[in-house]
Write an enzyme that holds these catalytic residues in place. Sequence first.
Site, PDB file in Angstrom:
ATOM      1  CB  CYS A  32      12.941  26.332  56.073  1.00 52.60           C
ATOM      2  SG  CYS A  32      11.543  26.410  57.206  1.00 52.60           S
ATOM      3  CG  HIS A  56      19.099  18.413  54.874  1.00 54.01           C
ATOM      4  ND1 HIS A  56      18.690  19.346  55.962  1.00 54.01           N
ATOM      5  CD2 HIS A  56      18.560  17.284  54.853  1.00 54.01           C
ATOM      6  CE1 HIS A  56      18.128  18.066  56.772  1.00 54.01           C
ATOM      7  NE2 HIS A  56      17.904  17.335  56.182  1.00 54.01           N
TER       8      HIS A  56
END
Length: 94
Positions: free
Chosen positions: A15, A84
């Site tokens: 995040c 990711h």
Amino acid sequence: VVADVACGVDLNMGCPKPFSTGGGMGQALLKDGERAASIVKSLRRTLPASVAVTCKIRLLPEISETCDLIRQLHAAGAVAVALHCRYAGVDPPK
């Protein structure tokens, strides 16, 4: 409480939002592998073995750094690390 309803807990270190990084969470943990590993260890100690501990990370500047962090998280007790494939701090244009 979580162990009664969840089969896993995922530590999200991807995040980029300021409310996360400003508090030392999200992508901020990518810069502090020791702290991230400590969180994984704490989760592993606290949760029953039936609850998986996993992590999501982003790419670090060097692939060797990314691999080292993945190894560190596995050694701390993470059963899986999702990567990711975007570098920390890089988000798609708005």
